[in-house]
Write an enzyme that holds these catalytic residues in place. Structure first.
Site: not given
Length: 191
Positions: A114, A161, A157-158
């Protein structure tokens, strides 16, 4: 231009809060941010430019990573095909959400990294192998897309966030390198 100096690191409170839903259509400032996020990824994947601007290569970045707590991510996944002239998946996703996903899970063999994490964190990060997402593009058009394997992992993954979740939250703390039953390691021949 966004550089690594603009990317906040783990421990920063913005990375742990749920980002705000964005109003469609985007205003000019938000459109500029969207373009800058995508430009950062493309620049970071060019070895000469990455070195010149001291960028770590990335395939995805979320607005919260540049301290803007809004539901916007950019992804730029190059194609595996050396003959390909276009990336496999490259766009900005506004208010992205996963509307369905496979039961089958997958993970990257080397774990995940990351831009907001400056240390190696070993461990398998389970993700859905296939997802269907819904999002708005920069111009405010609603889009739907099916993704699988690496692009699906990047988008998950994003989206994490946007929800205040870091990839290492998904690693088994007691046994980070144990493969849960049914978890397929992406690119491995044994399935």
């Amino acid at each position: 231009m966004i550089t690594m100096k603009d990317v906040i690191r783990e421990g920063h409170p913005t990375l742990r809060i749920v980002a705000e839903k964005m109003t469609i259509p985007l205003n000019d400032e938000e459109k500029d941010l969207a373009k800058e996020l995508l430009k950062f990824l493309k620049t970071s994947q060019d070895p000469e430019l990455a070195e010149k601007y001291e960028l770590r290569p990335g395939v995805g970045i979320a607005a919260p990573q540049v301290n803007v707590s809004k539901r916007m991510i950019a992804v730029h996944v190059p194609s595996d095909d050396p003959e390909a002239t276009e990336p496999e998946f490259s766009t900005v996703l506004v208010n992205p959400k996963i509307i369905s996903h496979s039961v089958q899970q997958t993970c990257l063999p080397e774990g995940e990294g990351c831009l907001s994490v400056d240390r190696e964190i070993p461990g398998y990060v389970p993700r859905h192998k296939r997802i269907r997402i819904e999002y708005f593009d920069i111009e405010g058009n609603k889009q739907k897309k099916r993704l699988k394997d690496f692009p699906a992992i990047v988008v998950q993954h994003e989206i994490d966030h946007l929800n205040g979740v870091m990839f290492f939250d998904r690693i088994d703390p007691d046994n980070p390198l144990a493969l849960p039953e049914g978890l397929e390691v992406l690119g491995s021949e044994e399935q």
